[in-house]
Design a protein around this motif. Structure first.
Motif, PDB file in Angstrom:
ATOM      1  N   GLU A 178       0.827  -1.199   0.000  1.00  0.00           N
ATOM      2  CA  GLU A 178       0.000   0.000   0.000  1.00  0.00           C
ATOM      3  C   GLU A 178       0.866   1.255   0.000  1.00  0.00           C
ATOM      4  O   GLU A 178       1.896   1.315   0.689  1.00  0.00           O
ATOM      5  N   PRO A 179       0.493   2.271  -0.770  1.00  0.00           N
ATOM      6  CA  PRO A 179       1.261   3.528  -0.772  1.00  0.00           C
ATOM      7  C   PRO A 179       1.272   4.172   0.605  1.00  0.00           C
ATOM      8  O   PRO A 179       0.334   4.018   1.407  1.00  0.00           O
ATOM      9  N   VAL A 180       2.333   4.885   0.886  1.00  0.00           N
ATOM     10  CA  VAL A 180       2.531   5.552   2.176  1.00  0.00           C
ATOM     11  C   VAL A 180       2.615   7.055   1.942  1.00  0.00           C
ATOM     12  O   VAL A 180       3.275   7.517   1.007  1.00  0.00           O
ATOM     13  N   ASN A 181       1.951   7.806   2.797  1.00  0.00           N
ATOM     14  CA  ASN A 181       2.035   9.268   2.733  1.00  0.00           C
ATOM     15  C   ASN A 181       3.292   9.715   3.486  1.00  0.00           C
ATOM     16  O   ASN A 181       3.235  10.128   4.643  1.00  0.00           O
ATOM     17  N   TRP A 182       4.426   9.638   2.820  1.00  0.00           N
ATOM     18  CA  TRP A 182       5.702   9.868   3.478  1.00  0.00           C
ATOM     19  C   TRP A 182       5.823  11.280   4.044  1.00  0.00           C
ATOM     20  O   TRP A 182       6.317  11.468   5.159  1.00  0.00           O
ATOM     21  N   LEU A 183       5.416  12.260   3.293  1.00  0.00           N
ATOM     22  CA  LEU A 183       5.648  13.654   3.669  1.00  0.00           C
ATOM     23  C   LEU A 183       4.450  14.329   4.307  1.00  0.00           C
ATOM     24  O   LEU A 183       4.594  15.395   4.911  1.00  0.00           O
ATOM     25  N   THR A 184       3.267  13.742   4.179  1.00  0.00           N
ATOM     26  CA  THR A 184       2.047  14.382   4.683  1.00  0.00           C
ATOM     27  C   THR A 184       1.424  13.642   5.860  1.00  0.00           C
ATOM     28  O   THR A 184       0.388  14.063   6.355  1.00  0.00           O
ATOM     29  N   SER A 185       2.030  12.572   6.302  1.00  0.00           N
ATOM     30  CA  SER A 185       1.509  11.818   7.435  1.00  0.00           C
ATOM     31  C   SER A 185       2.350  12.119   8.681  1.00  0.00           C
ATOM     32  O   SER A 185       3.590  12.036   8.626  1.00  0.00           O
ATOM     33  N   PRO A 186       1.719  12.469   9.810  1.00  0.00           N
ATOM     34  CA  PRO A 186       2.496  12.709  11.036  1.00  0.00           C
ATOM     35  C   PRO A 186       3.296  11.501  11.489  1.00  0.00           C
ATOM     36  O   PRO A 186       4.287  11.651  12.204  1.00  0.00           O
ATOM     37  N   SER A 187       2.895  10.313  11.082  1.00  0.00           N
ATOM     38  CA  SER A 187       3.602   9.108  11.501  1.00  0.00           C
ATOM     39  C   SER A 187       4.854   8.844  10.680  1.00  0.00           C
ATOM     40  O   SER A 187       5.734   8.098  11.133  1.00  0.00           O
ATOM     41  N   TRP A 188       4.943   9.435   9.478  1.00  0.00           N
ATOM     42  CA  TRP A 188       6.042   9.116   8.585  1.00  0.00           C
ATOM     43  C   TRP A 188       6.918  10.309   8.226  1.00  0.00           C
ATOM     44  O   TRP A 188       7.980  10.125   7.619  1.00  0.00           O
ATOM     45  N   SER A 189       6.533  11.509   8.566  1.00  0.00           N
ATOM     46  CA  SER A 189       7.295  12.685   8.124  1.00  0.00           C
ATOM     47  C   SER A 189       8.702  12.709   8.724  1.00  0.00           C
ATOM     48  O   SER A 189       9.685  12.993   8.018  1.00  0.00           O
ATOM     49  N   THR A 269       9.382  18.923   4.473  1.00  0.00           N
ATOM     50  CA  THR A 269       8.142  18.914   5.267  1.00  0.00           C
ATOM     51  C   THR A 269       7.811  20.238   5.928  1.00  0.00           C
ATOM     52  O   THR A 269       6.727  20.388   6.474  1.00  0.00           O
ATOM     53  N   LYS A 270       8.767  21.184   5.966  1.00  0.00           N
ATOM     54  CA  LYS A 270       8.589  22.449   6.696  1.00  0.00           C
ATOM     55  C   LYS A 270       8.263  22.216   8.173  1.00  0.00           C
ATOM     56  O   LYS A 270       7.577  23.027   8.812  1.00  0.00           O
ATOM     57  N   GLY A 271       8.735  21.102   8.701  1.00  0.00           N
ATOM     58  CA  GLY A 271       8.501  20.806  10.112  1.00  0.00           C
ATOM     59  C   GLY A 271       7.166  20.165  10.397  1.00  0.00           C
ATOM     60  O   GLY A 271       6.871  19.829  11.546  1.00  0.00           O
ATOM     61  N   GLY A 272       6.335  19.973   9.413  1.00  0.00           N
ATOM     62  CA  GLY A 272       4.998  19.419   9.612  1.00  0.00           C
ATOM     63  C   GLY A 272       4.903  17.990   9.140  1.00  0.00           C
ATOM     64  O   GLY A 272       5.924  17.345   8.885  1.00  0.00           O
ATOM     65  N   PRO A 273       3.678  17.518   9.007  1.00  0.00           N
ATOM     66  CA  PRO A 273       2.435  18.215   9.383  1.00  0.00           C
ATOM     67  C   PRO A 273       2.206  18.178  10.891  1.00  0.00           C
ATOM     68  O   PRO A 273       2.617  17.233  11.568  1.00  0.00           O
ATOM     69  N   ALA A 274       1.576  19.221  11.403  1.00  0.00           N
ATOM     70  CA  ALA A 274       1.262  19.351  12.832  1.00  0.00           C
ATOM     71  C   ALA A 274       2.521  19.225  13.683  1.00  0.00           C
ATOM     72  O   ALA A 274       2.518  18.590  14.741  1.00  0.00           O
ATOM     73  N   ASP A 275       3.626  19.842  13.236  1.00  0.00           N
ATOM     74  CA  ASP A 275       4.902  19.845  13.968  1.00  0.00           C
ATOM     75  C   ASP A 275       5.450  18.443  14.208  1.00  0.00           C
ATOM     76  O   ASP A 275       6.243  18.225  15.131  1.00  0.00           O
ATOM     77  N   SER A 276       5.077  17.484  13.364  1.00  0.00           N
ATOM     78  CA  SER A 276       5.527  16.109  13.578  1.00  0.00           C
ATOM     79  C   SER A 276       6.988  15.905  13.208  1.00  0.00           C
ATOM     80  O   SER A 276       7.589  14.898  13.600  1.00  0.00           O
ATOM     81  N   SER A 277       7.580  16.826  12.453  1.00  0.00           N
ATOM     82  CA  SER A 277       8.999  16.736  12.126  1.00  0.00           C
ATOM     83  C   SER A 277       9.744  18.017  12.497  1.00  0.00           C
ATOM     84  O   SER A 277      10.809  18.306  11.943  1.00  0.00           O
ATOM     85  N   THR A 278       9.195  18.768  13.446  1.00  0.00           N
ATOM     86  CA  THR A 278       9.825  20.006  13.884  1.00  0.00           C
ATOM     87  C   THR A 278      10.996  19.703  14.809  1.00  0.00           C
ATOM     88  O   THR A 278      10.847  18.952  15.775  1.00  0.00           O
ATOM     89  N   THR A 279      12.144  20.282  14.514  1.00  0.00           N
ATOM     90  CA  THR A 279      13.306  20.213  15.390  1.00  0.00           C
ATOM     91  C   THR A 279      13.646  21.620  15.879  1.00  0.00           C
ATOM     92  O   THR A 279      13.000  22.595  15.487  1.00  0.00           O
ATOM     93  N   PHE A 280      14.658  21.717  16.725  1.00  0.00           N
ATOM     94  CA  PHE A 280      15.039  23.034  17.231  1.00  0.00           C
ATOM     95  C   PHE A 280      15.475  23.963  16.099  1.00  0.00           C
ATOM     96  O   PHE A 280      15.231  25.168  16.158  1.00  0.00           O
ATOM     97  N   ALA A 281      16.124  23.412  15.066  1.00  0.00           N
ATOM     98  CA  ALA A 281      16.586  24.252  13.963  1.00  0.00           C
ATOM     99  C   ALA A 281      15.415  24.855  13.196  1.00  0.00           C
ATOM    100  O   ALA A 281      15.389  26.063  12.915  1.00  0.00           O
TER     101      ALA A 281
END
Length: 327
Positions: A178-189, A269-281
């Motif tokens: 099954e395809p994965v939402n790599w960049l738009t899913s909070p679980s995979w970003s 990802t721009k740190g998203g979605p919903a800050d799921s890939s947000t780091t200090f930088a």
């Protein structure tokens, strides 16, 4: 009657009005040496480096510290009359609900990237150390991810991991996955940006560790083979211990680089979605430049936290190296 003469008493000559004056010391009577041409040349070579460090390292650090201790707005940032607020910006950062997720994402991103970059780089370095045919050509090809601009690498990975037209999902669908939402899913970003950063950092580890392997004498491997050591034992008992100094500096440089990674995450990802890939930088950039009403003080405070983290790990490395040198 013969009159005897005595040498003049220099101590009495040093008495003036009943007070004794000390004789001038030889060090004071010496003339000051003028700098030689070699010393002027040394200062001339040091001057560009000193100016560069002062302009591009010392001054930006000072300005960032000043930003974090004052309440800056756009107007006060231009006019320079921001009021001093002490550590209130740091308190604002600690109380922000984004702080805990950003701290966790920074730690996970740094640890996973370092572990995989070092492990894959070491495996490739040992592999290429066998000096087989076309090894030099393959090593050169492995350097391509390191030589590409980060914006090109990040854009390429964004296209490959696109949910609709990416090649990764296309290959997955071809084998029944099954395809994965790599960049738009909070679980995979976060996983997506970790994969991209590992791919970019492996060549650096490969180059440094390969150079370290070249400094290990071949006679040690021959002696270990004569003692009956197999390939794994030769690696664990000979290669790995002798690579510790090179491994330490590789991990330290990788840590400092990974802590400040911004381009890859922001482009993908721009740190998203919903800050799921947000780091200090990325969070520091969002606070300082990503809003209509920028929060310069808190953004600078987050940046200073990254500087302190890198400084702490650098001091730990220096202390460990000093202990190893003394032992």
């Amino acid at each position: 009657m013969k009159q005897t003469t005595h040498p003049p008493d220099h101590r009495s000559a040093r008495v003036r009005n009943g007070a004794a004056t000390a004789a001038p010391s030889p060090a004071r009577t010496r003339t000051r040496r003028r700098p030689t041409s070699q010393q002027w040349a040394a200062w001339g070579f040091l001057a560009p480096v000193t100016v560069y460090l002062a302009l591009f390292y010392a001054y930006p650090l000072y300005r960032n510290l000043d930003l974090s201790l004052r309440h800056y707005t756009v107007r006060s940032f231009v006019q320079g009359n921001a009021p001093f607020t002490g550590l209130s910006n740091y308190q604002t950062v600690f109380d922000d609900p984004t702080f805990a997720p950003a701290l966790l994402h920074t730690a996970v991103f740094t640890a996973v990237c370092l572990a995989f970059q070092y492990a894959i780089g070491l495996a490739l370095a040992v592999f290429f150390n066998q000096h087989f045919r076309l090894s030099a050509t393959l090593r050169a090809l492995f350097l391509v991810p390191w030589l590409l601009p980060l914006i090109v690498s990040a854009s390429t990975w964004s296209w490959m991991l696109n949910s609709d037209s990416g090649i990764v999902n296309a290959l997955a669908s071809a084998v029944g996955i099954e395809p994965v939402n790599w960049l738009t899913s909070p679980s995979w970003s976060l996983t997506s940006v970790i994969i991209a950063n590992i791919w970019i950092g492996v060549p650096f580890n490969l180059v440094v560790l390969y150079s370290g392997l070249q400094s290990i004498p071949a006679s040690l491997y021959e002696a270990a083979a004569l003692d009956g050591a197999n390939a794994w034992q030769r690696f664990w008992r000979v290669t790995f211990p002798l690579l510790r100094p090179v491994s330490a500096i590789t991990l330290l440089l990788g840590l400092v680089y990974t802590l400040k990674v911004f381009d890859i995450i922001w482009i993908m990802t721009k740190g998203g979605p919903a800050d799921s890939s947000t780091t200090f930088a990325t969070w520091s950039y969002q606070l300082g430049f990503g809003n209509l009403l920028p929060a310069f003080g808190p953004g600078a405070a987050v940046g200073n936290l990254l500087v302190v983290a890198a400084l702490v790990f650098g001091l730990v490395y220096v202390r460990v190296q000093r202990k190893q040198a003394l032992s």
